[in-house]
Design a protein around this motif. Structure first.
Motif, PDB file in Angstrom:
ATOM      1  N   SER A 242       0.859  -1.177   0.000  1.00  0.00           N
ATOM      2  CA  SER A 242       0.000   0.000   0.000  1.00  0.00           C
ATOM      3  C   SER A 242       0.898   1.231   0.000  1.00  0.00           C
ATOM      4  O   SER A 242       2.116   1.128   0.217  1.00  0.00           O
ATOM      5  CB  SER A 242      -0.917   0.019   1.223  1.00  0.00           C
ATOM      6  OG  SER A 242      -0.223   0.451   2.378  1.00  0.00           O
TER       7      SER A 242
ATOM      8  N   LYS B 102       1.250   3.314   2.163  1.00  0.00           N
ATOM      9  CA  LYS B 102       1.834   3.522   3.484  1.00  0.00           C
ATOM     10  C   LYS B 102       3.184   2.825   3.635  1.00  0.00           C
ATOM     11  O   LYS B 102       3.939   3.118   4.570  1.00  0.00           O
ATOM     12  CB  LYS B 102       0.878   3.020   4.568  1.00  0.00           C
ATOM     13  CG  LYS B 102      -0.371   3.881   4.753  1.00  0.00           C
ATOM     14  CD  LYS B 102      -1.185   3.376   5.929  1.00  0.00           C
ATOM     15  CE  LYS B 102      -2.380   4.272   6.215  1.00  0.00           C
ATOM     16  NZ  LYS B 102      -3.161   3.800   7.383  1.00  0.00           N
ATOM     17  N   ASP B 103       3.491   1.912   2.724  1.00  0.00           N
ATOM     18  CA  ASP B 103       4.734   1.133   2.830  1.00  0.00           C
ATOM     19  C   ASP B 103       5.921   1.772   2.125  1.00  0.00           C
ATOM     20  O   ASP B 103       7.046   1.295   2.262  1.00  0.00           O
ATOM     21  CB  ASP B 103       4.509  -0.277   2.252  1.00  0.00           C
ATOM     22  CG  ASP B 103       3.458  -1.062   3.023  1.00  0.00           C
ATOM     23  OD1 ASP B 103       3.393  -0.903   4.253  1.00  0.00           O
ATOM     24  OD2 ASP B 103       2.709  -1.824   2.379  1.00  0.00           O
TER      25      ASP B 103
ATOM     26  N   ALA C  24      -4.896   8.351   3.303  1.00  0.00           N
ATOM     27  CA  ALA C  24      -4.141   7.335   4.042  1.00  0.00           C
ATOM     28  C   ALA C  24      -3.496   7.877   5.308  1.00  0.00           C
ATOM     29  O   ALA C  24      -3.476   7.205   6.352  1.00  0.00           O
ATOM     30  CB  ALA C  24      -3.073   6.728   3.135  1.00  0.00           C
ATOM     31  N   PHE C  25      -2.955   9.095   5.240  1.00  0.00           N
ATOM     32  CA  PHE C  25      -2.169   9.634   6.356  1.00  0.00           C
ATOM     33  C   PHE C  25      -2.884  10.716   7.166  1.00  0.00           C
ATOM     34  O   PHE C  25      -2.416  11.091   8.237  1.00  0.00           O
ATOM     35  CB  PHE C  25      -0.839  10.195   5.834  1.00  0.00           C
ATOM     36  CG  PHE C  25       0.016   9.180   5.130  1.00  0.00           C
ATOM     37  CD1 PHE C  25       0.627   8.150   5.839  1.00  0.00           C
ATOM     38  CD2 PHE C  25       0.222   9.238   3.762  1.00  0.00           C
ATOM     39  CE1 PHE C  25       1.422   7.212   5.193  1.00  0.00           C
ATOM     40  CE2 PHE C  25       1.011   8.309   3.108  1.00  0.00           C
ATOM     41  CZ  PHE C  25       1.610   7.286   3.826  1.00  0.00           C
TER      42      PHE C  25
ATOM     43  N   ARG D 224       2.876  14.020   1.567  1.00  0.00           N
ATOM     44  CA  ARG D 224       3.762  13.067   2.243  1.00  0.00           C
ATOM     45  C   ARG D 224       4.669  12.322   1.258  1.00  0.00           C
ATOM     46  O   ARG D 224       5.835  12.062   1.569  1.00  0.00           O
ATOM     47  CB  ARG D 224       2.921  12.062   3.035  1.00  0.00           C
ATOM     48  CG  ARG D 224       3.696  10.904   3.668  1.00  0.00           C
ATOM     49  CD  ARG D 224       4.433  11.332   4.919  1.00  0.00           C
ATOM     50  NE  ARG D 224       3.539  11.506   6.039  1.00  0.00           N
ATOM     51  CZ  ARG D 224       3.246  10.550   6.943  1.00  0.00           C
ATOM     52  NH1 ARG D 224       3.780   9.339   6.819  1.00  0.00           N
ATOM     53  NH2 ARG D 224       2.446  10.802   7.951  1.00  0.00           N
TER      54      ARG D 224
END
Length: 333
Positions: free
Chosen positions: A130, A132-133, A161-162, A169
């Motif tokens: 994802s 996030k990784d 996501a964040f 990000r």
């Protein structure tokens, strides 16, 4: 307003202009641009079948065309601003940026949408499942950092996501790169590029690599089908060239009918024109994909604009998609 209705209006405008003493002549050569990928199929067919020239002749114009190729929207917009391009074609992000920045001068607006297609973020890093990784060791290739439709979609996904305020990000990981070069870098295994936020057919080709996985789908981010590509131009060009604009819309309408009625022939023409490394079957699968719509109807462009308004990328606002176009594209095509 339908394309047929718009054609009637443009035809009437051309008739009136022709009757005015000293009226400005329309351009003898129209300069059009496209980028890489099968999403520009309607324009490729227009070029290969000389459809614009055909419809211009039917309207009494001996029109020549000059087709230019760009790897991203920023260069295309620069060419439009400098007067070296008449009709630009690309993603929603660059078009909305130009629409917002030229409200008091060139008044750039859309001429017509070309399609609704999903965009995939593909990674070959086994640790990434994802967004996030991603870590600082990853580099994400996309057409133009900050302003391409892929860059804007990635920001929207990052915010989801964040959390609020985190839309940038992943920006530091992005690299501007044309789709063909990005695909080569991603699959070579010898590049810092570990992900590519691309488009068809590059994303489908990348997914055939056993290392690849789809990390993000733009349809999931937007909540459904959205316009990917469209054509835009300045108000001056459209106003001074009503017959050329009408011929372009008629040519686009014929091109879209060809795609819908004979996708096999459309695929063959595209493969030959682009010297594409796809089989006839692979190209047809993309053209016929249930997720792909070959349409002039804009979809979810206001969702992109609302995000760009909220973070300050574009200050101008619109209440209806028709405000983004010189005239409303066809509905339900």
């Amino acid at each position: 307003m339908s394309v047929k209705g718009l054609l009637r209006l443009l035809g009437a405008a051309a008739f009136v202009a022709a009757g005015l003493s000293g009226a400005r002549a329309e351009v003898a050569t129209v300069r059009l641009a496209k980028q890489f990928g099968i999403s520009y199929l309607p324009l490729t067919l227009m070029e290969e079948e000389r459809l614009l020239e055909k419809h211009a002749r039917a309207k009494g114009l001996d029109l020549k065309t000059e087709w230019l190729r760009f790897t991203g929207g920023s260069g295309m917009n620069d060419a439009l601003l400098s007067g070296n391009l008449d009709l630009a074609a690309g993603g929603v992000g660059p078009m909305l940026t130009m629409w917002g920045r030229t409200r008091t001068n060139l008044k750039v607006k859309g001429v017509a949408a070309l399609n609704a297609m999903p965009l995939w973020l593909v990674s070959v890093n086994p640790a990434v499942t994802s967004i996030k990784d991603f870590t600082p060791k990853d580099k994400i290739a996309l057409p133009t950092v900050k302003s391409s439709i892929q860059a804007i979609t990635l920001q929207m996904a990052a915010e989801k996501a964040f959390g609020p305020g985190e839309q940038n990000r992943l920006d530091a990981l992005t690299v501007s790169m044309g789709h063909p070069d990005a695909q080569t870098a991603l699959l070579s295994g010898r590049s810092e590029i570990t992900a590519h936020f691309g488009s068809s057919p590059f994303q489908e080709q990348e997914m055939k690599d056993p290392r690849a996985r789809k990390v993000l789908d733009s349809y999931d981010v937007l909540g459904g089908p959205h316009t990917f590509n469209l054509v835009w131009a300045s108000s001056r060009f459209v106003t001074e060239n009503p017959t050329v604009t009408a011929a372009f819309l008629a040519a686009l309408d014929e091109s879209l009918r060809l795609i819908r009625d004979d996708p096999s022939r459309a695929a063959a023409l595209w493969i030959k024109a682009e010297n594409a490394k796809l089989s006839q079957t692979e190209a047809e699968e993309i053209i016929r994909s249930p997720q792909t719509e070959w349409t002039t109807q804009p979809k979810r462009m206001l969702d992109y604009l609302a995000y760009m308004n909220r973070i300050g990328l574009v200050t101008a606002k619109a209440a209806d998609e028709s405000e983004l176009f010189h005239a409303s594209p066809a509905a339900g095509r």
